[in-house]
Design a protein around this motif. Structure first.
Motif: not given
Length: 232
Positions: A101-118
């Motif tokens: 759930v934490s990983a899903w939420t993190y990526l749905r919210e954009g992940g690391a702002k500097s990461s194009e992959d995220d």
């Protein structure tokens, strides 16, 4: 290495066919970065930073750096077996249902702002109507290796022979207590800051019986190795 001699675009294209976790290791070798971080040598300790287990908070307190790679135990063992045997090796693990759930939420919210992959992953996950939809229609043993945030925790803490490599495995759920154990082992008197945390409802609220069973099957090794259950 022939791969290093290829034009960057062709090299990146070839690497894209490799699971992300392994691709990161190959890229480090190509860049001449296959070595132990200096902060680990200073402490004579090896922290295996499993994604979404409060690792940034630990490295800031214990090693006075902002981050370390999400490299597994086998990576360090192959770089320098002698240091690997001598250093105090530890990791923090987390309830697999909660970590997902934490990983899903993190990526749905954009992940690391500097990461194009995220960013790309976040956009992809917005195609799913809900967490339930994501689990039921995407989560497979093959797909979880497409992004390191979903890699089973057991694959981080085992050595090249498949055995447990850690001297100490702490738990996210009792982080403060286990942090004190680690500090005592390293001879440190430091506090644990709380970084990179998010506010959300309990992870149990995200699941139905169906999605709960899927995660139990996909992450069966983690659940068995670390003794987790859904309602912990």
């Amino acid at each position: 290495m022939l791969l290093a001699m290829l034009p960057r675009q062709e090299r990146d294209h070839l690497l894209s066919y490799i699971p992300e976790k392994d691709r990161r290791y190959i890229e480090k070798i190509l860049k001449g970065r296959a070595r132990y971080p200096e902060c680990f040598d200073e402490r004579q300790a090896l922290f295996i930073h499993i994604p979404k287990t409060a690792g940034r908070s630990l490295v800031k307190s214990l090693f006075n750096v902002n981050s370390v790679e999400h490299a597994n135990a086998e990576w360090y063992q192959r770089i320098d077996p002698d240091r690997f045997d001598r250093y105090f090796k530890f990791a923090i693990v987390r309830n697999p249902w909660d970590r997902l759930v934490s990983a899903w939420t993190y990526l749905r919210e954009g992940g690391a702002k500097s990461s194009e992959d995220d960013t790309a992953w976040g956009e992809f996950f917005h195609r799913f109507d809900s967490f339930e939809d994501f689990v039921c229609h995407w989560l497979t043993p093959e797909n979880i290796r497409r992004k390191h945030l979903f890699t089973p925790q057991s694959e981080f803490v085992t050595d090249r022979f498949g055995g447990m490599a850690m001297d100490f495995v702490g738990r996210y759920e009792r982080l403060n207590e286990d942090f004190d154990v680690i500090c005592e082992k390293l001879g440190l008197d430091v506090k644990l800051p709380h970084l990179n945390s998010s506010k959300r409802v309990g992870y149990q609220e995200f699941y139905t019986d169906r999605s709960r069973a899927i995660v139990e099957k996909i992450y069966a090794r983690d659940i068995e190795l670390f003794g987790y259950c859904f309602d912990e």
